[in-house]
Design an enzyme around this catalytic site. Structure first.
Site, PDB file in Angstrom:
ATOM      1  N   HIS A   1     -12.170  -1.642   2.341  1.00  0.00           N
ATOM      2  CA  HIS A   1     -11.197  -1.067   3.259  1.00  0.00           C
ATOM      3  C   HIS A   1     -11.805  -1.070   4.656  1.00  0.00           C
ATOM      4  O   HIS A   1     -13.021  -0.948   4.812  1.00  0.00           O
ATOM      5  CB  HIS A   1     -10.898   0.372   2.813  1.00  0.00           C
TER       6      HIS A   1
ATOM      7  N   GLU B   1      -9.940  -6.764   5.709  1.00  0.00           N
ATOM      8  CA  GLU B   1      -8.764  -6.034   6.176  1.00  0.00           C
ATOM      9  C   GLU B   1      -8.833  -5.955   7.699  1.00  0.00           C
ATOM     10  O   GLU B   1      -9.732  -5.328   8.259  1.00  0.00           O
ATOM     11  CB  GLU B   1      -8.710  -4.628   5.582  1.00  0.00           C
TER      12      GLU B   1
ATOM     13  N   GLU C   1      -1.748  -1.311  -3.837  1.00  0.00           N
ATOM     14  CA  GLU C   1      -2.849  -0.456  -3.381  1.00  0.00           C
ATOM     15  C   GLU C   1      -2.475   1.020  -3.425  1.00  0.00           C
ATOM     16  O   GLU C   1      -1.400   1.407  -3.018  1.00  0.00           O
ATOM     17  CB  GLU C   1      -3.248  -0.859  -1.955  1.00  0.00           C
TER      18      GLU C   1
ATOM     19  N   GLU D   1     -10.522   3.676  -1.378  1.00  0.00           N
ATOM     20  CA  GLU D   1     -10.903   3.995  -0.002  1.00  0.00           C
ATOM     21  C   GLU D   1     -11.195   5.485   0.155  1.00  0.00           C
ATOM     22  O   GLU D   1     -11.803   5.903   1.146  1.00  0.00           O
ATOM     23  CB  GLU D   1      -9.809   3.568   0.983  1.00  0.00           C
TER      24      GLU D   1
ATOM     25  N   ASP E   1       0.858  -1.192   0.000  1.00  0.00           N
ATOM     26  CA  ASP E   1       0.000   0.000   0.000  1.00  0.00           C
ATOM     27  C   ASP E   1       0.890   1.236   0.000  1.00  0.00           C
ATOM     28  O   ASP E   1       1.659   1.454   0.934  1.00  0.00           O
ATOM     29  CB  ASP E   1      -0.894  -0.021   1.242  1.00  0.00           C
TER      30      ASP E   1
ATOM     31  N   ASP F   1     -15.188   1.691   1.979  1.00  0.00           N
ATOM     32  CA  ASP F   1     -15.204   1.506   3.431  1.00  0.00           C
ATOM     33  C   ASP F   1     -16.640   1.711   3.909  1.00  0.00           C
ATOM     34  O   ASP F   1     -17.226   2.770   3.654  1.00  0.00           O
ATOM     35  CB  ASP F   1     -14.258   2.519   4.089  1.00  0.00           C
TER      36      ASP F   1
END
Length: 381
Positions: free
Chosen positions: A301, A334, A225, A251, A199, A274
């Site tokens: 997320h 996650e 990511e 996200e 990420d 998210d």
């Protein structure tokens, strides 16, 4: 049964972090906090939700814009309420904290509906494709700048020893060679049997992302990511087309409209809404349907308290395999592992992983019981 909304309360909480950490953005995380939404009904039911992002801002939106509009309404009208609140703030912006605040309300209403009917949320949104979810550990931030490689290796080994079968680590140190050396060291430490993702928190330009991405592919990285800035949809298309490994992001996107271009243009292979930010459970269902329709994976997320984790688990339970197959690779949870008392202690029965799996809650609503003493201990203001 009518569950009339009687009261809406926002609990702003924060706790210090013993070992502050950072990512490529350079923001030093010294505290963990959240805006926890509590909605009470006339028949004595309490629903809980959570808002992603700066807690005081979410509270301001709810206290001044949203709460007055939902008092006296039927909590079962969850999507009717969503549309009304969204249209209330549409003239002032349709992304960001306004939608995060709306997300917290939406989750709390689904919790109420579940408790009223005696059903877990995943049963109310279509049923469970799975009773347990594979999880990945998010960690390996930057803490000790003199031991960046060593600390990453040590943390990755700990996750593997704890049973995690997948790990996501941070990159974006301003030195691509150091990034690659750090990722290579982690890959060597955990072996080929543990899935590894990276990420970048959108720190690269398009050419930089493509260049480092080609090196990451040699290390069997599952997905890359947020390689570039979330505003650059054209850039995401370029990066995704240039690399063989999956590119993930989203996200920072909100609502089905915010994800529309990302999905329709296949700007990324995996979208990551998210539930505490993108519009709650109601809206994330629509985002997932949009993604699946266009052959894009949806892997949410998650960065929050036990409420956010539980809501994400119900959402994941109701997501079909993408694509369906004899031995599918279902979407993962996650399960970030940075210090966070609200993840570990807010639920009286903590959500934990065993051998890389997390059980989907089966109790009514979110399926967790909130420990109010944790809210009282860490309350701000």
């Amino acid at each position: 049964m009518t569950s009339t909304i009687k009261k809406v309360t926002c609990h702003v909480v924060a706790a210090p972090v013993e070992r502050p950490f950072t990512s490529s953005r350079g923001w030093l995380y010294k505290t963990r906090g959240s805006c926890i939404v509590e909605i009470e009904t006339s028949d004595g039911i309490t629903g809980w939700g959570e808002c992603y992002g700066p807690s005081a801002v979410a509270k301001a939106f709810i206290d001044t814009q949203f709460a007055p509009r939902i008092l006296g309404r039927d909590a079962f009208d969850v999507e009717v309420i969503w549309e009304d609140l969204y249209n209330r703030i549409k003239d002032y912006g349709t992304t960001g904290m306004a939608i995060s605040a709306l997300s917290g309300i939406d989750i709390a209403l689904w919790d109420i509906i579940g408790k009223s009917t005696g059903k877990p949320i995943h049963k109310l949104i279509g049923g469970a494709y799975r009773t347990e979810v594979t999880c990945y550990a998010t960690g390996l931030y930057f803490i000790d700048m003199d031991r960046l490689v060593e600390e990453a290796v040590e943390e990755a080994r700990e996750f593997a020893e704890q049973g995690f079968q997948a790990i996501k680590m941070k990159i974006g140190l301003g030195d691509p060679k150091l990034d690659i050396r750090r990722v290579a060291a982690v890959r060597e430490a955990i072996g080929d049997g543990v899935r590894l993702m990276v990420d970048a928190n959108h720190c690269f330009t398009v050419p930089q992302a493509i260049r480092i991405g080609r090196e990451l592919e040699k290390l069997d990285i599952e997905w890359f990511e947020e390689p570039i800035s979330p505003e650059d949809v054209d850039g995401y298309v370029e990066v995704s087309r240039a690399l063989d490994m999956a590119v993930a992001g989203g996200e920072n996107a909100f609502t089905r409209w915010g994800f529309r271009d990302l999905v329709v243009r296949k700007a990324m292979d995996i979208v990551q809404p998210d539930v505490c930010a993108a519009g709650g459970i109601s809206e994330c269902r629509k985002i997932a349907a949009l993604a699946i329709t266009h052959g894009v994976e949806c892997v949410p997320h998650a960065w929050g308290s036990a409420i956010g984790v539980a809501a994400t688990l119900h959402f994941l339970a109701a997501l079909p395999d993408q694509p369906p197959s004899y031995r599918p690779m279902p979407p993962m949870l996650e399960f970030e592992q940075c210090e966070n008392p609200f993840r570990d202690h807010l639920s009286r029965e903590p959500i934990v992983q065993h051998r890389g799996k997390v059980q989907v809650p089966t109790g009514a609503g979110l399926g967790i019981e909130i420990d109010r003493s944790v809210l009282d201990k860490y309350r701000v203001g």
